[in-house]
Design a protein around this motif. Structure first.
Motif, short mmCIF file in Angstrom:
data_model
loop_
_atom_site.label_atom_id
_atom_site.label_comp_id
_atom_site.label_asym_id
_atom_site.label_seq_id
_atom_site.Cartn_x
_atom_site.Cartn_y
_atom_site.Cartn_z
N LYS A 149 1.88 -0.07 -13.88
CA LYS A 149 1.29 -1.45 -14.13
C LYS A 149 0.74 -2.45 -13.38
O LYS A 149 -0.23 -3.04 -13.33
CB LYS A 149 2.21 -2.27 -14.77
N ASP A 150 1.61 -2.14 -12.04
CA ASP A 150 0.76 -3.40 -11.09
C ASP A 150 0.05 -2.22 -10.02
O ASP A 150 0.88 -2.49 -8.68
CB ASP A 150 2.06 -3.80 -10.88
N TRP A 151 -0.74 -1.62 -10.45
CA TRP A 151 -1.46 -0.62 -10.18
C TRP A 151 -1.61 -0.95 -8.95
O TRP A 151 -1.72 -0.08 -7.85
CB TRP A 151 -2.71 0.38 -10.41
N GLN A 152 -2.82 -2.42 -8.78
CA GLN A 152 -3.50 -2.37 -7.17
C GLN A 152 -2.19 -2.46 -5.85
O GLN A 152 -2.38 -2.72 -5.24
CB GLN A 152 -4.38 -3.83 -7.04
N GLN A 153 -0.78 -3.48 -7.07
CA GLN A 153 0.13 -3.59 -6.07
C GLN A 153 0.49 -2.31 -4.83
O GLN A 153 0.96 -2.08 -3.99
CB GLN A 153 1.33 -4.24 -6.58
N VAL A 154 1.17 -1.55 -6.34
CA VAL A 154 1.45 0.50 -5.39
C VAL A 154 0.40 0.36 -4.37
O VAL A 154 0.93 0.92 -3.03
CB VAL A 154 1.42 0.91 -6.32
N ALA A 155 -0.71 0.52 -4.33
CA ALA A 155 -1.67 0.35 -3.39
C ALA A 155 -1.74 -0.27 -2.06
O ALA A 155 -1.21 0.39 -1.07
CB ALA A 155 -3.49 0.66 -4.15
N ILE A 156 -1.74 -1.54 -2.25
CA ILE A 156 -1.23 -2.70 -1.34
C ILE A 156 -0.17 -1.90 -0.57
O ILE A 156 -0.48 -2.24 0.46
CB ILE A 156 -1.67 -4.25 -1.63
N VAL A 157 1.02 -1.92 -0.70
CA VAL A 157 2.45 -1.34 -0.26
C VAL A 157 1.96 -0.06 0.24
O VAL A 157 2.49 -0.20 1.25
CB VAL A 157 4.01 -1.19 -1.70
N ARG A 158 1.43 1.09 -0.38
CA ARG A 158 1.44 2.12 0.34
C ARG A 158 0.30 2.31 1.57
O ARG A 158 0.97 3.29 2.41
CB ARG A 158 0.90 3.04 -0.99
N GLN A 159 -0.37 1.50 1.17
CA GLN A 159 -1.26 0.68 2.56
C GLN A 159 -1.00 0.34 4.46
O GLN A 159 -0.22 0.92 5.28
CB GLN A 159 -2.72 0.49 2.27
N MET A 160 0.53 -0.75 3.60
CA MET A 160 1.06 -1.38 4.32
C MET A 160 2.25 -0.98 5.20
O MET A 160 2.45 -0.77 6.19
CB MET A 160 2.11 -2.61 3.72
N VAL A 161 3.04 0.21 4.03
CA VAL A 161 3.99 1.86 4.78
C VAL A 161 3.08 2.39 5.68
O VAL A 161 4.04 2.44 6.83
CB VAL A 161 4.28 2.54 3.57
N MET A 162 1.69 2.91 5.39
CA MET A 162 1.40 3.71 6.59
C MET A 162 1.27 3.05 8.07
O MET A 162 1.12 3.44 8.67
CB MET A 162 0.06 4.04 6.09
#
Length: 290
Positions: A149-162
């Motif tokens: 539901k927080d699609w953009q948040q998932v994208a941000i966290v994925r970028q941070m993990v990488m």
């Protein structure tokens, strides 16, 4: 189920688990739990030996002081839901525990955060990244679970993990909805009755935009149709409705073959801010659409 309140206690617990060879799953939340959260907990329980659920209403990701003050806080009710779902450890820190001193580090996620939520809530994703990175450091999970539901948040966290090299797998699950289509959200509890009755029209607007796209309409035409539909409801105040590449989050003009697309919106509904999205995959694309 154990309940821990301090960073030191969580860190010691997870270090012992790691030494014992146990697999750790983390479900970060802000509480006021619903079925969407519990789906993540149950999935973590199936894949991991230890499931850590954090409940922390993070002040640094709120732009609106009233929104932070009014955010539902139901720790006992949440705890009652978590144990049967498979939670092993509930982490319930205070603000002072998570922020013993003011954080000065600033994240910059580039184009990912300059659209949609990032554009309308300056500093929001800096707060998200700060608290999530703290939770990752304290719990050292093998897997971390988030809702789409927080699609953009998932994208941000994925970028941070990488970018920061966190040694974990990010697992995301589709949005869980009420029977009438409204995306489950902790904020739904705050909706007045009339606004709650109208709120499913947000999802209907997303479906309308998606239908337009799959029939070959341009992004602008699909946006206009969905915005006009939302505009018919006086309880709604639309903040944005964007059609973007599902990975880069950058706006698209036409849906090109092979592209995954997300339609995202945010709106005030009876004084409560709600977000939602719908994802379109290449196989849903109209033949010959331009």
């Amino acid at each position: 189920m154990e309940i821990l309140h301090t960073a030191a206690a969580l860190q010691a617990y997870t270090e012992n688990c790691r030494r014992a060879g146990l697999r750790l799953g983390l479900v970060p939340t802000m509480g006021a739990l619903h079925e969407g959260h519990l789906q993540l907990v149950r999935a973590a329980a199936q894949a991991c030996d230890v499931v850590i659920v954090s409940i922390f209403v993070n002040p640094t990701q709120f732009n609106n002081a009233d929104d932070f003050r009014l955010y539902p806080r139901l720790p006992q009710a949440d705890a009652d839901l978590l144990a049967p779902a498979g939670c092993t450890v509930l982490f319930l820190p205070s603000v002072e525990e998570m922020y013993p001193h003011a954080a000065v580090l600033r994240f910059d996620f580039g184009a990912l955060e300059r659209v949609m939520e990032g554009a309308h809530r300056p500093g929001h994703f800096n707060g998200v990244a700060t608290v999530v990175s703290k939770l990752f450091h304290l719990s050292r999970p093998h897997q971390a679970y988030f809702g789409q539901k927080d699609w953009q948040q998932v994208a941000i966290v994925r970028q941070m993990v990488m970018d920061l090299g966190f040694d974990l797998e990010l697992v995301s699950f589709p949005t869980v909805r009420e029977a009438d289509g409204l995306a489950m959200s902790s904020r739904n509890r705050r909706l007045p009755a009339e606004a709650r009755a109208a709120a499913p029209r947000l999802y209907a607007a997303l479906q309308l935009a998606a239908e337009q796209l799959t029939r070959g309409a341009s992004a602008a035409a699909a946006q206009a149709a969905a915005a006009a539909y939302i505009g018919q409801e006086p309880a709604f105040s639309l903040e944005y409705l964007e059609i973007a590449d599902a990975h880069t989050l950058q706006p698209i003009h036409v849906w090109v073959p092979g592209q995954a697309v997300v339609v995202c919106l945010a709106a005030q509904v009876g004084g409560v801010r709600l977000i939602d999205n719908i994802v379109l995959l290449p196989e849903q694309q109209a033949v010959g659409a331009a």
